[in-house]
Structures are given as C-alpha cells and as structure tokens.
Scaffold this active site. Structure first.
Site, PDB file in Angstrom:
ATOM      1  N   HIS A 124      -3.646  -5.101   0.548  1.00 32.07           N
ATOM      2  CA  HIS A 124      -3.108  -5.523   1.848  1.00 32.07           C
ATOM      3  C   HIS A 124      -3.111  -7.051   1.951  1.00 32.07           C
ATOM      4  O   HIS A 124      -4.129  -7.646   2.310  1.00 32.07           O
ATOM      5  CB  HIS A 124      -3.933  -4.921   2.987  1.00 32.07           C
ATOM      6  CG  HIS A 124      -3.694  -3.465   3.194  1.00 32.07           C
ATOM      7  ND1 HIS A 124      -2.697  -2.990   4.029  1.00 32.07           N
ATOM      8  CD2 HIS A 124      -4.306  -2.372   2.672  1.00 32.07           C
ATOM      9  CE1 HIS A 124      -2.707  -1.665   4.008  1.00 32.07           C
ATOM     10  NE2 HIS A 124      -3.677  -1.267   3.196  1.00 32.07           N
TER      11      HIS A 124
ATOM     12  N   CYS B 197       0.841  -1.206   0.000  1.00 31.14           N
ATOM     13  CA  CYS B 197       0.000   0.000   0.000  1.00 31.14           C
ATOM     14  C   CYS B 197       0.877   1.257   0.000  1.00 31.14           C
ATOM     15  O   CYS B 197       1.515   1.555  -0.998  1.00 31.14           O
ATOM     16  CB  CYS B 197      -0.973  -0.030   1.174  1.00 31.14           C
ATOM     17  SG  CYS B 197      -2.347   1.150   0.989  1.00 31.14           S
TER      18      CYS B 197
ATOM     19  N   GLU C 117      -1.725  -8.766   4.193  1.00 24.22           N
ATOM     20  CA  GLU C 117      -1.646  -9.196   5.591  1.00 24.22           C
ATOM     21  C   GLU C 117      -3.006  -9.425   6.238  1.00 24.22           C
ATOM     22  O   GLU C 117      -3.105 -10.113   7.270  1.00 24.22           O
ATOM     23  CB  GLU C 117      -0.845  -8.173   6.424  1.00 24.22           C
ATOM     24  CG  GLU C 117      -1.517  -6.830   6.641  1.00 24.22           C
ATOM     25  CD  GLU C 117      -1.263  -5.813   5.537  1.00 24.22           C
ATOM     26  OE1 GLU C 117      -1.269  -4.613   5.835  1.00 24.22           O
ATOM     27  OE2 GLU C 117      -1.076  -6.231   4.378  1.00 24.22           O
TER      28      GLU C 117
END
Length: 539
Positions: A176, A81, A178
């Site tokens: 993202h 990001c 994660e």
C-alpha cells in the site's frame, strides 16, 4: 480543464488516502465505485486509472472487477493490493490463496529498472540490491504473471509483490503506497501520476478560487443564500468563498448554543462582520439549549438534543429570510465519498451537514456545497488563500455539539464556564511553547519539529470537565472542587491516534495556571489513552 485521475474503489478502508496522495501532487482525482459503467469511464476521460485495495478475495468474489473500458482506454493503470490481483486475473494471470499472509511491515526488493520504482529505495543490501520498507495487508497473491508483464518487486513471503507491463503503462504493487507506513509511498504515487501518466500538476487552491467563484455565480445567479456558520473550518471557508462570489446575496446565521470555546463568538463575528463585511445574523440561544439539556446525562441523548435544537433555531431564522433560495453547507469530499454520494448513477445519498439535517427539504431550498470536491487539507489551503487568518483555518477539530460532549454527564452553565477557561489556558500554553532540541533528544518530537509550537505538533487538544470533586489545599484552607482532564493526541487520519508526549514543563504550567486562575477546579490530570481502545473525545 484539469487532467483527471480516476480512482476505482473496491472497498478498501484507505482509498481516500490514495486520493489525498494524488491531490498532494497537485493533480485532480475522483473516487468512484469499481462497478461504474464503461460509458462512465470513457466520459470521465481519465489521464490514468488507479485500482484500490479491498477486503475481498479475487478468486472468491468474481463480481469485483474493473470495467472493461479501463483496459480499452490506452491510459496508464496502477493496481494496488487487490487492484493488482484483479489486474492479474482480468489480463490473463493467476491469483491464489497464500500460505504466508502478510500484514504489516515488509522489506521488498525491486527487480528490473521499471519507471515506477527506478531509483526509489530506502536502503541497499550488502549485495547492492535496492530495498523498500512497505506496508502489506493481503491474504491472496499473484501466482502467475499475465502475458506481457515482468516481475517488478518481491518479498520472501510474496515472490510477485509488483509487476509491470511498461509497453501498455500497466503497473501493480501488492503493498500500500498510500499509507504513511510505506516510507516512499508518496514518491511512488507522485511518479505514477506526473511522470508515467503525464498529468499536469495544476490543481492548486490559489488557482481554484477563480473556478469556484465562477461556478457559484453560475449556480446561484441573483438569488440569495443562507449558511449556518459554526466557527469551524468548513463552514468558515465556505462562507468566505461564497461571499467572495456573491457578496450581500449571502446571509450567515451564527447560533450560539452556550457551548462554544472562549471568545469564539466574538472571533467569528469580528472576522465575518468586521473584516469580510458579510451579513451575519447572531442568535444567542444558550438559554434554550441549556434548558433542554438540564438533567440529561446520556452522551447520545445530549447530541440529539443539541442537533434538534439547532435545527429548530436555524429553521426559525431561515424562515425570516424569505428571499433565500439556497442553503449552503460546508460538505467536504470525505463526506461525499463516505455517504456514497460520488458523481455516478449510484449517487443516491448526499450526507447532510451534522448541524442542518434535512433542512434543504424542510425549507424548500436548493443545496449549495462549494467545498464538496475538497479534502480537509485543501479546504485549509483555500481558507488561507481567501484571506482567513491561519489561527482560524488551522484550528483543531471541534465537535458539533461543542462543549456539550466535553462535559461528562449533565451540562450546566457553571460547568461550561469552568471548562471554557481551563481549555483556553491549555491551548494558550500549547501555542506559546515551542519544541526544543532537548525535546527532540528525549524522543518527544522529531528533529525537524524543533521550533514548531506544540499546538501545531498535536492534531487535537482540549480539556474535559469531570463532574467529580476532590480534596485540595490552597493557602491555609481546604478545598473541595472539580477535576479537569487534559487531552492531546497525534494522528494522521483520526481513525487511530497516539496520546501526545508533551513536555512535563508544559503540562506543569498548564496545570498550575488552571488551578490558580479557574476558581472551582483544584485538580488537573492528563489522559494517556490511545485510540483504540479509547476514542479521542470522551463522549
């Protein structure tokens, strides 16, 4: 020495999730602020670097940049990001404000066959293009690739959603990976750290015990240590690990404030005195705590009183142990990160455990924090490896003030006794009820969850005592007794949570048992509030 991944934090709320994904791949990593010095980066000697997201804008905040040493090391770098945007700007690309901001799910197409995304996809289009379902959260976008980079991915709103310079090992994604919303995110991060960075997957808790024991022995020598044992996961694992290292040099102080769960004191003493043969000082301070809580209804005031009294009791006991030179705490890695206490020159504030406050300074003790590099799931793994029973290690979270914040309004011994028994019944029903194929068909759980206990399928579950009475009928007589609410939630990070859709039969059994077995409660309700807008605990 373990291979290490350096995660530079630009202020994202989910940076810790990056670290958790790396650790899940059994690779050691640490989070540090983005503005660490070049010398720090070089001395850290990372196998790879990951740049986190941020709420900031790359073209408005020119201070939020990665250290130059990141680009000089010659190791792989992954930008996420904002990390992608600062990579683009710092390496000669261009970032601009996007007219079509993306927040939420997006379907992203992979381009080229880069090592990072090759073969990773959620589905294919009719044309045969590999697609990924990802989670976006950005206003800026990369408008021009830096020299040497190629397009790696795109969405309709973000033409450059991923870029790569494979010759230098630089990869960047606008989404993202994660967060759990990106379905293949864990696989993407694992590929980066294991295959692209070539890090050895040797960060395993069973192996960590030897390293931790050696470190504790080196730190402590022949000096004595005291530890406040609460019965929670962190303090229990810390106690077991320290006892493994130094044996009788450790003294645990277990304070019973009268607000513990049913039989909790006995369980803790049986485990540490009985099975581990550790020295435990058991202090029954329930009269003192409940006396100071009399007439107090404000939740924050109750918390402060319980914290203050704990410090007073613990300090009195600690002063009796005049040979002790160390105070051990169950501080874990999220505590360190959130307090700014990472291992850089910016590490000025170390967060104290909620129960011991400023005791290290007050008592003149040195601080021993053997779990400060571990996430909660790693602490649990370590506890099992140390021989603690799973039912202790995998217990649901319990607030420091105990039942004091699960009794609404004034805390009384009578209320605590009623709540303890109601809570124990609810937990017992959750443990003894397994999810069925019918539950899965009804959408209450996934097919993979069939056969698991509902206790394991919930993240936190408990009863709350409501200081109001309602009319009921038992036998031929009228009752006018108290109400209890049952609460069960499911969450991955406890920042947001959904109320657990438990089977009606389970709730019915729990309600019937509480009303019949706990004299003084005649009505049971179930809390169906999510977080937000509600919090998980009622106070």
């Amino acid at each position: 020495m373990h291979d290490k991944i350096l995660i530079l934090d630009f202020g994202s709320q989910v940076t810790q999730l990056i670290a958790r994904r790396v650790r899940e791949a059994h690779v050691y990593c640490e989070i540090h602020p983005n503005d660490v010095s070049d010398d720090f980066v070089r001395e850290f000697a990372p196998k790879a670097v990951i740049l986190s997201g941020s709420h900031a804008s790359t073209y408005e905040d020119h201070q939020l940049r990665a250290p130059q040493a990141v680009w000089d090391l010659g190791v792989p770098v992954l930008g996420i990001c904002y990390g992608m945007q600062t990579m683009a700007v710092q390496l000669g690309g261009k970032v601009e404000w996007s007219d079509h901001r993306e927040f939420g799910y997006a379907e992203m197409r992979a381009h080229g066959h880069t090592r990072l995304l090759d073969g990773i996809e959620d589905f294919k289009t009719d044309e045969g293009h590999g697609m990924l379902k990802v989670w976006m959260s950005h206003g800026d976008k990369v408008a021009e690739l830096p020299p040497g980079f190629a397009l790696m991915a795109s969405t309709p709103s973000c033409p450059i959603a991923g870029m790569a310079d494979e010759a230098r090992g630089y990869y960047a994604v606008q989404f993202h990976p994660e967060v759990t919303h990106t379905l293949k995110g864990r696989q993407i991060i694992e590929r980066f750290v294991l295959q692209i960075a070539g890090a050895k997957p040797d960060w395993i808790m069973k192996n960590h015990i030897e390293e931790a024991v050696a470190k504790i022995r080196e730190q402590v020598g022949d000096e004595e240590v005291i530890l406040g044992l609460s019965g929670g996961v962190d303090s229990s694992v810390a106690a077991a690990l320290i006892h493994r290292a130094i044996g009788d040099q450790l003294t645990c102080v277990f304070v019973d404030h009268g607000l513990l769960r049913l039989n909790e004191g006995k369980m803790v003493l049986d485990m540490f005195e009985g099975r581990l043969h550790a020295k435990v000082v058991h202090v029954d301070a329930s009269e003192q705590f409940l006396g100071h809580l009399a007439g107090v209804t404000d939740p924050e005031a109750k918390r402060k009183i319980i914290g203050r009294e704990f410090v007073e009791v613990f300090q009195a006991e600690a002063q009796k142990l005049s040979k002790a030179k160390w105070l051990a705490q169950g501080t874990i890695y999220p505590d360190v990160v959130e307090s700014g206490g990472t291992k850089t020159k910016k590490a000025t504030t170390i967060k104290s455990h909620h129960n011991v406050g400023g005791l290290p300074e007050t008592l003149g003790l040195k601080l021993l924090e053997p779990l400060r590099d571990l996430f909660k799931d790693e602490v649990r793994e370590l506890g099992v490896a140390l021989g603690l029973p799973p039912e202790m290690v995998y217990r649901h979270p319990f607030p420091g003030p105990g039942l004091g914040v699960r009794i609404l309004g004034e805390v009384k011994r009578e209320f605590a006794d009623l709540l303890r028994r109601a809570d124990a019944i609810f937990i017992e029903e959750l443990r003894n009820t397994t999810a069925t194929a019918h539950d899965a068909a009804a959408g209450l759980c996934g097919e993979a969850d069939v056969g698991k206990s509902w206790y394991d399928l919930t993240s936190q579950a408990f009863a709350v005592f409501l200081p109001v009475k309602s009319v009921g009928v038992m036998g031929d007589g009228r009752t006018y007794d108290y109400v209890t609410s049952l609460r069960a939630v499911q969450t991955t990070d406890f920042m947001t949570a959904h109320w657990a859709h438990l089977p009606y039969a389970l709730l019915g059994r729990a309600s019937n048992r509480i009303i019949n077995e706990v004299r003084g409660i005649n009505r049971v309700v179930y809390d169906i509030s999510g977080k937000p807008p509600a919090t998980i605990e009622w106070e």
